[in-house]
Structures are given as structure tokens and as C-alpha cells.
Design a protein around this motif. Structure first.
Motif, PDB file in Angstrom:
ATOM      1  N   GLU A  44       7.492  -0.036   5.604  1.00 47.46           N
ATOM      2  CA  GLU A  44       6.252   0.447   5.010  1.00 47.46           C
ATOM      3  C   GLU A  44       5.195  -0.653   5.033  1.00 47.46           C
ATOM      4  O   GLU A  44       5.502  -1.843   4.949  1.00 47.46           O
ATOM      5  CB  GLU A  44       6.483   0.902   3.560  1.00 47.46           C
ATOM      6  CG  GLU A  44       7.557   1.964   3.395  1.00 47.46           C
ATOM      7  CD  GLU A  44       7.144   3.339   3.918  1.00 47.46           C
ATOM      8  OE1 GLU A  44       6.033   3.455   4.468  1.00 47.46           O
ATOM      9  OE2 GLU A  44       7.931   4.289   3.783  1.00 47.46           O
ATOM     10  N   LEU A  45       3.918  -0.243   5.145  1.00 50.15           N
ATOM     11  CA  LEU A  45       2.790  -1.160   5.070  1.00 50.15           C
ATOM     12  C   LEU A  45       1.838  -0.640   3.995  1.00 50.15           C
ATOM     13  O   LEU A  45       1.654   0.582   3.854  1.00 50.15           O
ATOM     14  CB  LEU A  45       2.052  -1.273   6.406  1.00 50.15           C
ATOM     15  CG  LEU A  45       2.864  -1.799   7.592  1.00 50.15           C
ATOM     16  CD1 LEU A  45       3.417  -0.633   8.410  1.00 50.15           C
ATOM     17  CD2 LEU A  45       2.012  -2.699   8.484  1.00 50.15           C
ATOM     18  N   PHE A  46       1.215  -1.553   3.246  1.00 50.20           N
ATOM     19  CA  PHE A  46       0.340  -1.175   2.148  1.00 50.20           C
ATOM     20  C   PHE A  46      -1.008  -1.891   2.260  1.00 50.20           C
ATOM     21  O   PHE A  46      -1.158  -2.858   3.013  1.00 50.20           O
ATOM     22  CB  PHE A  46       0.980  -1.513   0.799  1.00 50.20           C
ATOM     23  CG  PHE A  46       2.299  -0.825   0.558  1.00 50.20           C
ATOM     24  CD1 PHE A  46       2.353   0.480   0.079  1.00 50.20           C
ATOM     25  CD2 PHE A  46       3.489  -1.473   0.828  1.00 50.20           C
ATOM     26  CE1 PHE A  46       3.566   1.115  -0.135  1.00 50.20           C
ATOM     27  CE2 PHE A  46       4.706  -0.849   0.627  1.00 50.20           C
ATOM     28  CZ  PHE A  46       4.743   0.449   0.135  1.00 50.20           C
ATOM     29  N   PHE A  47      -1.975  -1.397   1.460  1.00 46.38           N
ATOM     30  CA  PHE A  47      -3.305  -1.992   1.372  1.00 46.38           C
ATOM     31  C   PHE A  47      -3.955  -2.103   2.758  1.00 46.38           C
ATOM     32  O   PHE A  47      -3.840  -1.207   3.567  1.00 46.38           O
ATOM     33  CB  PHE A  47      -3.250  -3.355   0.656  1.00 46.38           C
ATOM     34  CG  PHE A  47      -2.726  -3.253  -0.762  1.00 46.38           C
ATOM     35  CD1 PHE A  47      -3.527  -2.725  -1.774  1.00 46.38           C
ATOM     36  CD2 PHE A  47      -1.447  -3.659  -1.087  1.00 46.38           C
ATOM     37  CE1 PHE A  47      -3.057  -2.640  -3.086  1.00 46.38           C
ATOM     38  CE2 PHE A  47      -0.956  -3.572  -2.374  1.00 46.38           C
ATOM     39  CZ  PHE A  47      -1.765  -3.060  -3.378  1.00 46.38           C
ATOM     40  N   GLU A  48      -4.640  -3.268   3.057  1.00 44.14           N
ATOM     41  CA  GLU A  48      -5.342  -3.395   4.344  1.00 44.14           C
ATOM     42  C   GLU A  48      -4.380  -3.311   5.531  1.00 44.14           C
ATOM     43  O   GLU A  48      -4.742  -2.816   6.595  1.00 44.14           O
ATOM     44  CB  GLU A  48      -6.088  -4.738   4.442  1.00 44.14           C
ATOM     45  CG  GLU A  48      -7.062  -4.981   3.325  1.00 44.14           C
ATOM     46  CD  GLU A  48      -6.454  -5.933   2.319  1.00 44.14           C
ATOM     47  OE1 GLU A  48      -7.206  -6.745   1.789  1.00 44.14           O
ATOM     48  OE2 GLU A  48      -5.234  -5.859   2.064  1.00 44.14           O
ATOM     49  N   ASP A  49      -3.149  -3.814   5.365  1.00 39.63           N
ATOM     50  CA  ASP A  49      -2.172  -3.739   6.452  1.00 39.63           C
ATOM     51  C   ASP A  49      -1.967  -2.294   6.897  1.00 39.63           C
ATOM     52  O   ASP A  49      -1.859  -1.999   8.088  1.00 39.63           O
ATOM     53  CB  ASP A  49      -0.838  -4.334   6.008  1.00 39.63           C
ATOM     54  CG  ASP A  49      -0.859  -5.851   5.983  1.00 39.63           C
ATOM     55  OD1 ASP A  49      -1.945  -6.422   6.205  1.00 39.63           O
ATOM     56  OD2 ASP A  49       0.197  -6.457   5.734  1.00 39.63           O
ATOM     57  N   ALA A  50      -1.889  -1.399   5.925  1.00 37.86           N
ATOM     58  CA  ALA A  50      -1.677   0.012   6.247  1.00 37.86           C
ATOM     59  C   ALA A  50      -2.868   0.580   7.016  1.00 37.86           C
ATOM     60  O   ALA A  50      -2.708   1.333   7.983  1.00 37.86           O
ATOM     61  CB  ALA A  50      -1.439   0.809   4.968  1.00 37.86           C
ATOM     62  N   GLU A  51      -4.075   0.206   6.597  1.00 38.01           N
ATOM     63  CA  GLU A  51      -5.265   0.723   7.268  1.00 38.01           C
ATOM     64  C   GLU A  51      -5.347   0.208   8.708  1.00 38.01           C
ATOM     65  O   GLU A  51      -5.656   0.951   9.644  1.00 38.01           O
ATOM     66  CB  GLU A  51      -6.510   0.320   6.474  1.00 38.01           C
ATOM     67  CG  GLU A  51      -6.569   0.967   5.085  1.00 38.01           C
ATOM     68  CD  GLU A  51      -7.662   0.369   4.215  1.00 38.01           C
ATOM     69  OE1 GLU A  51      -8.236  -0.665   4.621  1.00 38.01           O
ATOM     70  OE2 GLU A  51      -7.935   0.926   3.133  1.00 38.01           O
ATOM     71  N   ALA A  53      -2.802  -0.943  10.604  1.00 38.74           N
ATOM     72  CA  ALA A  53      -1.695  -0.414  11.401  1.00 38.74           C
ATOM     73  C   ALA A  53      -1.904   1.061  11.732  1.00 38.74           C
ATOM     74  O   ALA A  53      -1.586   1.502  12.845  1.00 38.74           O
ATOM     75  CB  ALA A  53      -0.383  -0.600  10.659  1.00 38.74           C
ATOM     76  N   ALA A  54      -2.409   1.825  10.790  1.00 34.00           N
ATOM     77  CA  ALA A  54      -2.630   3.253  11.047  1.00 34.00           C
ATOM     78  C   ALA A  54      -3.621   3.449  12.193  1.00 34.00           C
ATOM     79  O   ALA A  54      -3.430   4.302  13.059  1.00 34.00           O
ATOM     80  CB  ALA A  54      -3.126   3.942   9.777  1.00 34.00           C
ATOM     81  N   ARG A  55      -4.691   2.636  12.196  1.00 34.82           N
ATOM     82  CA  ARG A  55      -5.672   2.748  13.297  1.00 34.82           C
ATOM     83  C   ARG A  55      -5.059   2.299  14.615  1.00 34.82           C
ATOM     84  O   ARG A  55      -5.247   2.937  15.655  1.00 34.82           O
ATOM     85  CB  ARG A  55      -6.900   1.890  12.977  1.00 34.82           C
ATOM     86  CG  ARG A  55      -7.828   2.462  11.930  1.00 34.82           C
ATOM     87  CD  ARG A  55      -9.166   1.739  11.935  1.00 34.82           C
ATOM     88  NE  ARG A  55      -8.999   0.310  11.664  1.00 34.82           N
ATOM     89  CZ  ARG A  55      -9.048  -0.242  10.461  1.00 34.82           C
ATOM     90  NH1 ARG A  55      -9.237   0.528   9.395  1.00 34.82           N
ATOM     91  NH2 ARG A  55      -8.910  -1.543  10.311  1.00 34.82           N
ATOM     92  N   ALA A  56      -4.325   1.190  14.578  1.00 32.81           N
ATOM     93  CA  ALA A  56      -3.779   0.631  15.816  1.00 32.81           C
ATOM     94  C   ALA A  56      -2.697   1.514  16.414  1.00 32.81           C
ATOM     95  O   ALA A  56      -2.593   1.637  17.640  1.00 32.81           O
ATOM     96  CB  ALA A  56      -3.221  -0.771  15.549  1.00 32.81           C
ATOM     97  N   MET A  74      -1.071   3.559   2.372  1.00 32.25           N
ATOM     98  CA  MET A  74       0.290   3.296   2.842  1.00 32.25           C
ATOM     99  C   MET A  74       0.512   4.014   4.171  1.00 32.25           C
ATOM    100  O   MET A  74      -0.006   5.103   4.405  1.00 32.25           O
ATOM    101  CB  MET A  74       1.318   3.791   1.818  1.00 32.25           C
ATOM    102  CG  MET A  74       2.771   3.539   2.229  1.00 32.25           C
ATOM    103  SD  MET A  74       3.969   4.263   1.094  1.00 32.25           S
ATOM    104  CE  MET A  74       3.982   5.953   1.675  1.00 32.25           C
ATOM    105  N   CYS A  75       1.278   3.393   5.029  1.00 34.79           N
ATOM    106  CA  CYS A  75       1.791   4.059   6.219  1.00 34.79           C
ATOM    107  C   CYS A  75       3.136   3.425   6.544  1.00 34.79           C
ATOM    108  O   CYS A  75       3.472   2.358   6.010  1.00 34.79           O
ATOM    109  CB  CYS A  75       0.833   3.957   7.415  1.00 34.79           C
ATOM    110  SG  CYS A  75       0.680   2.304   8.110  1.00 34.79           S
TER     111      CYS A  75
END
Length: 909
Positions: A44-51, A53-56, A74-75
Motif C-alpha cells: 500500500e502507498l499513502f499520502f503523496e506517494d499514493a497520488e 504512484a496512481a498517476r504513474a 491510498m493506492c
């Protein structure tokens, strides 16, 4: 919301869950990477990491609870598919911290119901430190490089640079020292995926732009990583030696770079040590220098569009193993300068060229050889699985077979003999052990079990029988008891309360009741009694734990085999390299046989004599497409006397006739010859080329504020400032990016400089026919042209290079072939005719007499000429020939001729 704001949240803020508190703590310790936080079967990724990773990755961004009154982005990605997502993130330049659960959830529950499973970052994944097969190109090295700069140089100049590069997937470790002139060329030759350097260096704009041209991900680190004072001790400690004397003599810059790369590896691998080879010093004086522009222009490993297909490497690569493909690429990237070393490689190719049956049998064996070096690296880093162990087993089997296949000859060239020695020294006993131990088709992950072959371990087989065939085991025990007691009605049953038990009719249990020490009474039922025995209780216990114990035994066996593999790591790597050498030599021999290549003569002279040379990439493309046969051409750029420098060919001829192809093919032949391959020609004699320069094609560099012409001039300046009398220079259309007289002047002076100052062997293609008069004063300059024929107004390209100069450019004919509108073609002919008529009054021959050799050219002032093309056409358009008598037509012609001098506008030529 940022992790930093979450970390600063005070007591008055919303409560942070224990899990989120743990995440924030770990993320804070790893701020420069995306955090893959393990939760069950997902990262799982949270906060800015999630944003980010979701785009990438193109995955859905969701949310998990709230923090400080805001939703937490989260993603996540499944663990089993993590490699695919890692590959995408790494390719985009991201770094990823992998955070795993470091304890069993059951242990966490013992500390309390709300306790969080312990987690920690076990690995930092960066472009230069990946080792997974799915993330790597099997045919290319994955280099992590380190660059350091020290003041004062053993090479001369104000600064010296140290370069170290490591392929963690194979263990290769090399260092070299370089200077400002060679730095860009050396980095591009290495072609690292990631380049680490002190953070202060990246603050220098021009220096950073130079590094960015290499295309590697730049990773700044503290300057302390490159402390040269402690570098020797750091390397000695890593390799477990007291002194580095056994590895060779290294400069301070090389030791500094090597220390920096080891520090970075220790940081990213968190204590794990990849099985690196001792550092090998690579001398810059031992290989042909090819600058970045030349590598790009010649498309050695990549085309101008960035594709491997269509490059020289893709054309000549007939290897069948990953190690062979990587070795071929490294040889192509760094051609040798030592004729003796080149000859040894050629001997190996010639051996397989002459022994076709042995070669083809060996290639069949090599096709089945896995990439042992990369499997070994993963096993040493505790990232390996059953398939990596199987790869070592299969690879050692191929090593043994290859050794036997090459034992049919009594004498071998030095390269093949050394390779066979490595194959013979391989740990064949270990290979036999691994063959017995590992199943043919094991699972990917060792935690899944089931990878140890049946018959290898007795205890494991017994536990598997209990686990997989418990019904049969119970049935056998039931039959044994029934036969012993004479009770056919005796049954062994199971329920959730009693577990396994023996059941028999009450009227038939006398013998069991009479032996309570063996048959223990458990329960009396209506018409039946139930018993157990110590044997049955033990069996029940074994059945219950058989799966866990079987997996534990498999893990123990795996660890033991992995340790044995690591202990034999040096021998395994040497054998893998030996297979690579055999693969490259056999592949180049097959290439030479199929495509008609010959062994070139290489020596220390300045010769450059090619008979029937061909462009390997273009020739292959023509064969593949079923087009015309490639037209071979000769080239002789060697000195005309023993004391002379090299010759220069000035090549004229129309576009599309093959000038650029001819230029490139001779450069590629030089590269192939000095890498130790056979070359596409009828014969070839090449004196060592120390530096190869190519200025072919046109491109801009808008990111650095450079126009196409500026790029052309920068590259030309580099050639004229650096080329020596042992260099080979390829120049195409110098000066065409600016005004005619400016361009002609630059091209003129450049040829003189090459002839008088550089004294290089050179091919100079141009459309400036005026330059051909230079052959009258420059004794080593020869004119050559591409022959063409005209037929019914069209031009036919013969693609033959012949002595002499072109009398015209045929540009309009080429434009016609390109599909320009007929009206434009006709108009072009009219304009050309007029311009040629004006130019006949000032032939170029006059210029050569007026200019002393290598004089400073004074650009001629533009000539002003009277031209009436437009007014004459307007007058002509008013006339109707059908309505005119012959006399009226003649008068109209006189009128047009008279108005020519009165109504025309000046046109600057």
C-alpha cells in the motif's frame, strides 16, 4: 496532505491509528522514495506517494480513513504482481523503498489485540540496483556508476575524475580515471542506468547538462561517500583482504569512486552484500575513444529514435545466451587498441568459423543455458528462489556438456582455451547435487514449498506422504489392526472432538479391552467402543504438522544449497563468463559465414584499405526486405608513403546516392574490426584507430539553446581540436546549416586543418563542388564521387564510389523523386539555369590561386545581378501566340529583350 504535516500533528489533532503512526515513522526515515508498505497480500502507498504512484501506474486512487480531518489518499498493488509495477516506476526514474512485515502476525497478537505487526524497509530499489529478471534486459548490463572529481590530475589538466561502475546482477566491478575531454565519452561507453555523484557537483549547471546527456538517472549523495582518505580501508574490508595490492594499482580518484559506489550499495541493500568481483582497472588508453555524438550518429547500440532494432548491435548479435549478448555489447562499446589482443579474439572467431559442426552443436547447448551470473547474485542477496537454484543446476549441466563438446580439438586459440579452463574448473559435484535436489518445474517462491525432488530427503518424503496421502496411511494402519485383532469391522475414524480414533462393535472388543496399555479407551457408544493407541496418536500429530514440517525441511535444504552455491560463486561466475566467451565467438563466426564477412588485418600502422566494403545494417535490411543487393565499395585512406599521414577523400554527389552510407560503413568496419569481429568486406587492412569521430546528420539541442547549425559547429570543433594522426574522421555536409559563402568557407578551412594539423584519415562528403579544387594543393586529398546516370530526365543512382568530382548535384531530380509538384520542379530548373549562367564568370579555380594554403578566408561580398524573370513572365503572360503573325511575335520578343534591362529588380545571389 503531506507526510510531513502528518508527522507534525500535535496532541490536539485527530488520533493517529497505530498502523498509520508506524507508516509515518518509516516514511519519514525514507523521504526520497516511494514507500511500498506491506499489508497482507498488497503493498500500500499513502499520502503523496499514493497520488504519484496512481498517476504513474494508472491505478485507482482511493482513501483510507482521515487524518487531521482530511481523507488519506491510498493506492495499492498486489504483492504477486509487484515486479511489473516496480518496473514501470523505475523506468520513470522513481526510487522505491520496500517495507516488509518482519514478524508473524500471531506474535504481534501476543503483545495485545491492537499491536501492529513489526515492519521495516528491507531494500531500496533504484534503477542501478535491481536484480530481478523481470526488471532487467537479459542482453544488456545494468550498470550503477559513481563519479568523483578531484583537483590535480595524473592525466594532466586542472581536474581528474574517477569512475567506478558495478553490475549488481552479475557482480562485475570496474574503475577508471578520466579527464575533461574523455569524461562524456567514458560515461556514454559505460551507459549506466544510474549515476551517483556528490551533491555539490550537480549544482554546476554545465556539468549537470553534460551528465544528463548520458541518459542515466542522477542520484546525488553526500560528499562523505567519496572520502579518498578512507577508501582503501573500505574496499579492503568489503572484500575481506588486508591490502588491495593483489587487485592492482589504483589512483586516488579511482579509489574514491569505488568507495562511493560501495557506500551507496550498502545504503540501498541494507546490509546485504552482493557478490562483487574485485575492482578491475580499465585503462582509457586501451580502447578506442568514441564520443557521444559519434555513438549516436553511427547508431552503434541504439538508433537515433532510441530503438535497439536497426542498430549495429542488433544486426550483428547472433548470441544465444544473456551473458554472451552482454559481452558482445561491451566489446562493441569499447573496441580495443592492442593488435595482439584483437588478434586473440579474431583467432577464436576463426576457430569456430572453420569448425562449423562443433559450433552448431555448442550453440544448441548454449541455448538451454540459463543466466547463472544473475541467479547467483539473487541467491547471494537472499532474493533468490527455487528457480534460481534450478538455473544454477541447469547452467552447470550446460557447462559440463559444452566442455565435452569442445574437447574434440587438440589445439585451441587462447580465448577458447581460457574459457574451457573455466568450464573445467566449475563445481560439477555441486551441479549434480542440485540436479538431484530440485524439481524440474519448481514454484517461483520458496515459501510455496514443493520444489525439492522426491527421493532427495527421506524425512521429507515421509512427511509429504503423511500430508498428501494421509487417507492411505490411515487405511493401511486400519488394515494392520484389523488383521492383528481379527476384526474386519474395525474402523479408524476422525471427528473434531476426539481427532483420530479406532472404532469396533462392543461385542468384538475383548482383545482391546484386555490390553489397556496399548488400546486406550476413549468413548463408549451404543453398540460400539472407541479407542486410541500411542501409534495412532503419534500418527495424528505427524499428520497435523506434516505440511509445516515439510516446508521447514525444504527451507533448510534450500538454505544449505544456497550457501553451497555462494561458496562456489567465483567458480560459477568464471564458468558463466566462459560460456559467454564461447557464445560470442561462435555467434560472430556464424555471422561471418552467413553474411560473407572476412577477417581484417589489424596492425599498428596507419593503413586503412577496404576492398568491397559494405554497410552491415543496410545490407541486412535489403536482404530482409528482398530488395536489391548492396553495392560494395572500396576505400583507401592510408598514407601513400611510409612517412606520410593518412589520406582524405572528398566525396561529392547527389543526395540519396549513398554518400552517408559509404561514410558510415567505413566507420562501422573500423569498430567491428577493433572489437575482434570479422567485417563486411572482401578484404580489409586497418591500422589501429585511436579515436573515431563522426559528424553525420542534423539535429538541434533546444534544451541547451543550440540550433542545428550550432550543434554541427560544436561537434566539428571537438573533432578538429582532438583528432590525431591515428584517428578516423567522418564528416558529412559541414557548413550546410548556414549561408552559402559562410558554409563554404568553414568547410574549406576544416579540410585544410584536417590535412595540415590533424593529419587524420578522413572521409569528407560535401555538396560544395568548389572544394574539389583543393586536391590541386593538398597532396593527400583525393576527390571521389558517387556515380549516377541520367535517363529521360531522371537520375539513376548506381551507388558506386569512383575517382573524380561530381559536375552537378542533381538536387532537382531528387526533389522530383521526392514528389514535389511538377510546377515547382520546372520553376527550379529555370532558376538553376539562370544562376549557373551567372556563375560561369567566376569559376572556383580562381579561388585556389588567390588563397594561400590554410589562409584566413575573407568572406566574399554578395554579388548583385540584374534578373528579369518575374517581369518577363508577366509580359509573356499577356501575349497570345495564336493571334499573332510571325512578324508580331518577333517584335514581341525584341520588346521583351529590350525591357529586360529597364524593369528588373536586383537579386542577391
Amino acid at each position: 496532505m503531506s507526510v510531513q504535516s502528518a508527522q507534525k500533528a500535535g496532541p490536539a489533532d485527530a488520533k493517529v491509528t497505530p498502523m498509520m503512526a508506524q507508516y509515518i515513522e518509516i516514511k519519514t526515515a525514507n523521504p526520497d522514495s516511494l514507500l511500498f508498505y506491506r499489508m497482507g497480500d498488497f503493498y500500500e502507498l499513502f499520502f503523496e506517494d499514493a497520488e504519484v504512484a496512481a498517476r504513474a501506474l494508472g491505478i485507482t486512487l482511493t482513501k483510507r480513513g482521515k487524518h487531521q480531518g482530511e481523507d488519506i489518499p491510498m493506492c495499492g498493488v498486489p504483492v504477486h504482481a509487484a515486479d511489473d509495477y516496480l518496473q514501470k516506476l523505475i523506468a520513470l526514474g522513481h526510487r522505491v523503498s520496500v517495507c516488509e512485515q518482519t514478524e508473524d502476525p500471531a506474535e504481534a497478537k501476543k503483545r495485545g489485540s491492537k499491536s501492529v505487526v513489526r515492519r521495516d524497509v528491507v531494500r531500496l530499489v533504484t534503477p542501478g540496483t535491481i536484480t530481478e529478471d523481470r526488471l532487467l534486459d537479459a542482453g544488456a548490463n545494468n550498470f550503477l556508476a559513481a563519479l568523483t572529481r578531484l583537483r590535480g590530475s595524473s592525466l594532466g589538466g586542472d581536474a581528474v575524475y574517477g569512475l567506478a561502475w558495478v553490475d549488481m546482477s552479475t557482480g562485475s566491478f570496474q574503475v577508471c580515471e578520466t579527464d575533461d575531454q574523455r569524461l562524456a565519452s567514458d560515461i556514454v561507453q559505460i551507459s549506466p542506468r544510474e549515476l551517483i555523484l556528490a551533491d555539490n557537483l550537480l549544482q554546476e549547471k554545465d556539468f549537470r547538462q553534460t551528465l544528463e546527456q548520458a541518459g542515466a538517472a542522477l542520484s546525488p549523495v553526500p560528499r562523505a561517500y567519496f572520502d579518498s582518505a578512507t577508501a582503501t580501508d573500505k574496499l579492503a574490508q568489503y572484500f575481506g583482504v588486508k591490502t588491495l595490492d593483489g587487485f592492482g594499482v589504483f589512483s586516488r580518484a579511482e579509489l574514491s569512486a569505488a568507495s562511493g559506489i560501495l557506500s551507496y550499495i550498502e545504503k540501498t541493500q541494507l546490509g546485504e552484500r552482493p557478490p562483487l568481483d574485485p575492482p578491475a582497472r580499465q585503462s582509457g588508453n586501451g580502447r578506442m575513444l568514441i564520443d557521444p555524438a559519434t555513438r549516436s550518429n553511427l547508431e552503434l547500440s541504439r538508433t537515433l529514435s532510441g530503438e535497439k532494432q536497426g542498430s549495429l548491435l542488433a544486426t550483428i548479435d547472433k548470441t544465444v545466451t544473456g551473458s554472451g549478448s552482454r559481452l558482445l555489447a561491451s566489446r562493441l562499446a569499447a573496441p580495443l587498441l592492442d593488435p595482439e589482443a584483437i588478434s586473440k579474439r579474431q583467432d577464436a572467431v576463426e576457430f569456430f568459423f572453420e569448425n562449423e559442426i562443433m559450433r552448431e552443436g555448442l550453440r544448441q547447448t548454449l541455448k538451454g543455458a540459463p543466466d547463472m551470473a544473475r541467479s547467483l547474485s539473487r541467491i547471494a542477496l537472499h532474493r533468490g528462489g527455487p528457480r534460481d537454484v534450478l538455473a544454477i543446476a541447469t547452467g552447470l549441466r550446460a557447462v559440463r556438456t559444452a566442455f565435452e563438446q569442445t574437447s574434440k580439438s587438440a589445439e585451441y586459440p587462447a580465448e577458447i582455451a581460457a574459457a574451457r579452463t573455466a568450464l573445467g574448473n566449475a563445481p560439477h559435484d555441486l551441479g549434480a547435487e542440485l540436479d538431484r535436489a530440485i524439481k524440474e518445474d519448481p514454484p517461483l517462491l520458496k515459501r510455496d514449498g514443493g520444489f525439492i525432488a522426491s527421493g532427495y530427503d527421506e524425512n521429507l518424503d515421509e512427511l509429504r506422504a503423511l500430508r498428501d496421502e494421509s487417507r492411505k496411511v490411515i487405511a493401511k494402519l486400519q488394515a494392520d489392526y484389523g488383521e492383528e485383532l481379527g476384526l474386519r469391522s474395525l474402523k479408524i475414524k476422525h471427528n473434531s472432538v476426539l481427532g483420530w480414533f479406532i472404532e469396533a462393535p462392543t461385542a468384538q472388543t475383548e482383545k482391546m479391552v484386555a490390553d489397556p496399555g496399548r488400546f486406550i479407551h476413549r468413548q463408549t457408544m451404543a453398540g460400539a467402543m472407541r479407542f486410541t493407541t500411542t501409534e495412532l496418536a503419534d500418527l495424528e500429530s505427524k499428520i497435523a504438522s506434516a505440511g509445516e514440517r515439510a516446508l521447514a525441511i525444504e527451507m533448510e535444504i534450500f538454505d544449505r544449497l544456497a550457501d553451497a552455491i555462494v561458496e562456489s560463486g567465483d567458480l560459477i561466475k568464471a564458468a558463466a563468463h566462459g560460456l559467454g566467451v564461447l557464445d560470442v565467438s561462435a555467434a560472430l563466426a556464424k555471422l561471418a559465414q552467413e553474411d560473407g564477412y572476412v577477417r581484417p588485418a589489424i596492425d599498428g600502422s596507419r593503413a586503412f584499405h577496404i576492398t568491397g566494403g559494405r554497410h552491415p545494417v543496410v545490407e541486412r535490411a535489403l536482404k530482409t526486405s528482398g530488395g536489391d543487393a548492396f553495392v560494395a565499395n572500396d576505400a583507401d585512406l592510408g598514407p601513400r608513403t611510409e612517412t606520410d599521414a593518412g589520406s582524405i577523400w572528398l566525396i561529392t554527389g547527389p543526395n540519396m546516392a549513398g554518400k552517408s552510407t559509404f561514410l558510415r560503413q567505413n566507420a562501422l568496419i573500423a569498430v567491428m574490426a577493433q572489437m575482434g569481429a570479422f567485417v563486411p568486406a572482401y578484404s580489409a587492412h586497418i591500422g589501429i584507430v585511436d579515436r573515431l569521430f563522426s559528424r553525420v546528420g542534423a539535429a538541434d539541442d533546444l534544451a541547451r539553446g543550440r540550433s542545428t547549425f550550432m550543434v554541427e559547429m560544436v561537434e566539428t570543433a571537438a573533432i578538429l581540436n582532438q583528432a590525431s594522426d591515428r584517428s578516423l574522421v567522418i564528416l558529412d555536409e559541414i557548413g550546410r546549416g548556414t549561408a552559402t559563402f559562410d558554409g563554404l568557407s568553414i568547410a574549406w578551412a576544416s579540410i585544410e586543418h584536417l590535412h595540415e594539423i590533424n593529419k587524420s584519415r578522413a572521409l569528407f562528403a560535401t555538396h560544395y563542388h568548389e572544394l574539389t579544387v583543393l586536391s590541386a594543393k593538398l597532396d593527400r586529398l583525393s576527390n571521389a564521387t558517387v556515380s549516377v546516370k541520367e535517363w529521360n530526365g531522371d537520375v539513376i543512382f548506381l551507388h558506386e564510389i569512383v575517382p573524380g568530382a561530381a559536375d552537378r548535384s542533381y538536387g532537382i531530380q531528387v526533389a522530383k523523386l521526392a514528389g514535389l509538384p511538377p510546377s515547382v520542379v520546372e520553376r527550379s530548373k529555370q532558376v538553376l539555369s539562370q544562376l549557373e549562367e551567372q556563375d560561369r564568370s567566376s569559376p572556383a579555380e580562381n579561388l585556389i590561386d588567390e588563397l594561400p594554403l590554410f589562409a584566413t578566408l575573407q568572406p566574399a561580398q554578395p554579388k548583385t545581378t540584374r534578373c528579369v524573370i518575374e517581369p518577363a513572365l508577366e509580359e509573356l503572360d499577356r501575349l497570345n501566340p495564336d493571334d499573332m503573325t510571325p512578324r508580331e511575335a518577333l517584335e514581341a520578343l525584341y520588346m521583351l529583350k529590350s525591357s529586360r534591362l529597364k524593369n528588373s529588380d536586383p537579386i542577391k545571389n
